[in-house]
Design a protein around this motif. Structure first.
Motif, PDB file in Angstrom:
ATOM      1  N   UNK A 136      -0.341 -10.813   4.826  1.00  0.00           N
ATOM      2  CA  UNK A 136      -0.724 -11.174   3.578  1.00  0.00           C
ATOM      3  C   UNK A 136      -1.749 -10.376   2.878  1.00  0.00           C
ATOM      4  N   UNK A 137      -2.013  -9.070   3.668  1.00  0.00           N
ATOM      5  CA  UNK A 137      -2.955  -8.139   3.146  1.00  0.00           C
ATOM      6  C   UNK A 137      -2.401  -7.452   2.079  1.00  0.00           C
ATOM      7  N   UNK A 138      -3.367  -7.320   1.103  1.00  0.00           N
ATOM      8  CA  UNK A 138      -3.112  -6.182   0.185  1.00  0.00           C
ATOM      9  C   UNK A 138      -4.339  -5.356  -0.155  1.00  0.00           C
ATOM     10  N   UNK A 183       5.980   3.667  -0.123  1.00  0.00           N
ATOM     11  CA  UNK A 183       7.080   2.984   0.126  1.00  0.00           C
ATOM     12  C   UNK A 183       6.631   1.255  -0.224  1.00  0.00           C
ATOM     13  N   UNK A 184       5.428   1.008   0.299  1.00  0.00           N
ATOM     14  CA  UNK A 184       5.041  -0.570   0.052  1.00  0.00           C
ATOM     15  C   UNK A 184       3.918  -0.468  -1.172  1.00  0.00           C
ATOM     16  N   UNK A 185       4.267   0.233  -2.333  1.00  0.00           N
ATOM     17  CA  UNK A 185       3.540   0.173  -3.557  1.00  0.00           C
ATOM     18  C   UNK A 185       2.081   0.875  -3.441  1.00  0.00           C
ATOM     19  N   UNK A 186       1.737   1.878  -2.655  1.00  0.00           N
ATOM     20  CA  UNK A 186       0.566   2.291  -2.445  1.00  0.00           C
ATOM     21  C   UNK A 186      -0.469   1.749  -1.665  1.00  0.00           C
ATOM     22  N   UNK A 188       4.472  -6.781   6.789  1.00  0.00           N
ATOM     23  CA  UNK A 188       4.264  -6.075   5.643  1.00  0.00           C
ATOM     24  C   UNK A 188       3.852  -7.086   4.567  1.00  0.00           C
ATOM     25  N   UNK A 189       3.328  -6.994   3.426  1.00  0.00           N
ATOM     26  CA  UNK A 189       3.126  -8.018   2.581  1.00  0.00           C
ATOM     27  C   UNK A 189       4.203  -8.985   2.154  1.00  0.00           C
ATOM     28  N   UNK A 222       9.261  -2.836   6.457  1.00  0.00           N
ATOM     29  CA  UNK A 222       8.302  -2.366   7.602  1.00  0.00           C
ATOM     30  C   UNK A 222       9.363  -1.030   7.846  1.00  0.00           C
ATOM     31  N   UNK A 223      10.595  -1.127   7.847  1.00  0.00           N
ATOM     32  CA  UNK A 223      11.660   0.045   8.337  1.00  0.00           C
ATOM     33  C   UNK A 223      11.297   1.249   7.168  1.00  0.00           C
ATOM     34  N   UNK A 224      11.092   0.831   5.845  1.00  0.00           N
ATOM     35  CA  UNK A 224      10.656   1.925   5.109  1.00  0.00           C
ATOM     36  C   UNK A 224       9.506   2.649   4.992  1.00  0.00           C
ATOM     37  N   UNK A 225       8.456   1.934   5.493  1.00  0.00           N
ATOM     38  CA  UNK A 225       7.234   2.275   5.764  1.00  0.00           C
ATOM     39  C   UNK A 225       7.115   3.111   6.979  1.00  0.00           C
ATOM     40  N   UNK A 226       7.794   2.851   7.893  1.00  0.00           N
ATOM     41  CA  UNK A 226       7.940   3.376   9.235  1.00  0.00           C
ATOM     42  C   UNK A 226       8.424   4.612   9.110  1.00  0.00           C
TER      43      UNK A 226
END
Lengths: 391, 391
Positions: free
Chosen positions: A4-6, B167-170, B238-239, B252-256
């Motif tokens: 839940x962390x952003x 990939x996770x919005x910065x 991930x969020x 998670x896959x995209x970030x990895x």
């Protein structure tokens, strides 16, 4: 760190904020191991800058939030009960909101539930300290732009180093070590080293978790005002031993000089010379620096002492015990920097140190800031001290 | 880490033990900020191998210790109240002693005080997890000598890496990174990399704090049975985002693949090729490995999946979604290792994965151990997996 962390994205934001907002969360309830965990914002920054603290308990009778450095939250230093009382409200959560906007900074907090101190179960950032882990939240702001993590600058790393201390009977010791951006890519470049020590109630994680030392280094190195350096953050305590005092801790001194410095110089690419080695510390860590840094110009070329001095009998004892070292220090040109806040309870202890320095002819810079014995000051002192080093 | 901490020195000892012994401590009492903190042994190993848990509260009505993996402590998985009840005794402390000796291992524990979970205020080792920090104690023993820190072998370092994830919005993401002994001294040597992922209730500190992964690496590298390597421990969550499931976590896959691997390969001296890159994980981290590692032989040459498989509809969905990747994996020679305990509640989910592998002709080793969904198994699986890598 949890799902839940952003992260901080706005110019002024609460980086420890948790999602989702209260409107979207489930009511407070006890959940068993096999149920999904309950998520709610334990710390929430309101649009007007005030901060709401929130806690879920179905059985508590008294819930307070302790946050020494948040203005308006009773510290308990006046003998009255510390903390801000939470009350039961929306969706069965306990909550309390600060009466005024909270200034940008890094804040330590914990809940006190029926007398029991507990880290925020929804927290994502912690520091180890006496009485167990504490939670931390951060509010970024433009006033101290170098004191917060910036996505756009290169980042150093913080490593946990464990080493064995023959000087302390073979125990395992820990230190946090900052290496500057690019260090891990290798090469032959060597770096100067700052030994930076925490205070009495903290551990070797404090300069990172509460002090944002790594972010400060990253930002000032990127700005070109601070030389890339390694920063070693030792553990400032040693096992209790009869006859060893916390403020003249000879066990710490032995471990530092005989164990940690040799370990760092053999395991990291250091410029292992006094001119490129500095020591600084806050409060108890400043006392360590007075004892084991200032009188050792053969080891440390630069010295920083934040928010501490010498009390009572210590004054004459210190000068006589360190006479040779103080004379040697007077011949050196490396910076000696003292800083203390006018409202700090240790304020009166600093003048005797300055007098000793004057008596010995030790040139030093002295910063008398506002404020007290707080991380607000220690982050600022570090930011002021770093550019003086290794010139 | 605090000044009452002592380290492991005997062959069989409790490394998290705190000093002084109860005979020397002050009675349990509430202390104010201005009083020195109260020290007492929160976890104490008795001469007969049993462990006493201890807690100070003057106002609590019910104190229990939660310790899922300590034999004899109720887990709550059967619907009964979890934990061992403490009772008021000597010097006003709450305490409870296990009914039998506690086997060597690394144990997570917390106190539950009037329904509230709290880390040990006297603790010196913590892990971040759902519901806040948990405490950890360790009992060393000769049965698993490679799973504990040894003073006499060279030690690698664990670093905290922060990186920004476009990939996770910065957002800012964290990973723990183990570098092998000697890495920080520099040079040009490059190392293979294992990506090692934690489970659902943990964070990226778990493989270090609960898994002793760094000690296991140190010991096996010193023994010459494991190649010196970098081990990257990503944050497995991930969020929250609508449509993204924890066990098929495409974020998670995209970030990895798009963020973390490129970050590591540009900041560390890696051998950046599939043959020298592995992925493994436990439980949710094993699910991540099934999804984003096994079907990617173009990225990961070696695979380890601990204590997880595929459930129900996932089985056919997985094979069809990853058909090309599984065919490609079948052509590779790098090790694929599966392990699960016979008593694990996920045990039935592993056979379908093995069948998929057989259907595709993916050679794999399969370890069916005793025990359940525990760190006892995960440390053992890691110790078994590491020597297979990068041959």
């Amino acid at each position: 760190m949890r799902n839940v962390m952003i992260a901080a994205s706005a110019a002024l934001c609460l980086s420890a904020i948790t999602l989702p907002a209260l409107a979207d969360v489930q009511p407070c309830e006890e959940r068993s191991f096999m149920q999904p965990p309950l998520f709610y914002p334990g710390v929430e920054k309101l649009a007007d800058g005030r901060v709401t603290f929130r806690f879920c308990s179905k059985s508590a009778k008294d819930v307070r939030v302790l946050a020494m450095e948040v203005a308006g939250v009773p510290t308990g230093l006046d003998g009255k009960p510390p903390g801000l009382a939470l009350s039961l409200g929306d969706k069965g959560y306990w909550s309390a909101t600060t009466s005024a906007p909270v200034a940008p900074g890094v804040y330590t907090y914990a809940f006190k539930v029926d007398g029991l101190r507990i880290a925020d179960p929804q927290g994502t950032r912690f520091a180890e300290s006496f009485g167990g882990p504490q939670s931390i939240f951060e509010i970024q702001g433009p006033e101290t732009p170098n004191q917060f993590y910036k996505a756009e600058v290169p980042h150093g790393l913080v490593s946990l180093v464990e080493y064995n201390s023959a000087s302390l009977g073979g125990i395992k010791r820990r230190a946090h070590v900052y290496t500057p951006p690019g260090y891990e890519a290798g090469g032959k470049e060597r770096y100067p080293v700052l030994y930076l020590v925490h205070g009495y109630s903290d551990s070797d994680d404090a300069w990172v978790q509460k002090g944002n030392a790594n972010a400060i280094l990253d930002n000032l190195i990127a700005a070109g005002t601070v030389k890339p350096m390694i920063v070693v953050m030792p553990y400032g305590h040693t096992p209790e031993r009869a006859g060893v005092q916390g403020m003249v801790n000879v066990d710490f001194g032995a471990d530092l000089h005989k164990e940690l410095i040799p370990y760092i110089d053999t395991h990291f690419r250091t410029e292992a010379a006094p001119k490129t080695r500095a020591m600084a510390g806050l409060s108890m860590g400043g006392a360590h620096t007075l004892q084991f840094g200032l009188p050792r110009p053969d080891v440390f070329g630069s010295i920083g002492v934040f928010s501490i001095g010498l009390f009572g009998d210590q004054v004459t004892a210190y000068a006589s015990a360190n006479d040779a070292g103080l004379k040697a220090r007077a011949k050196e040109k490396g910076p000696v920097f003292l800083a203390v806040g006018k409202e700090d309870f240790v304020f009166p202890s600093v003048a005797p140190v300055r007098k000793i320095m004057d008596d010995y002819g030790i040139k030093h810079e002295y910063e008398e800031s506002g404020g007290g014995h707080t991380w607000i000051n220690w982050r600022a002192y570090l930011e002021e001290f770093l550019p003086k080093l290794f010139r």
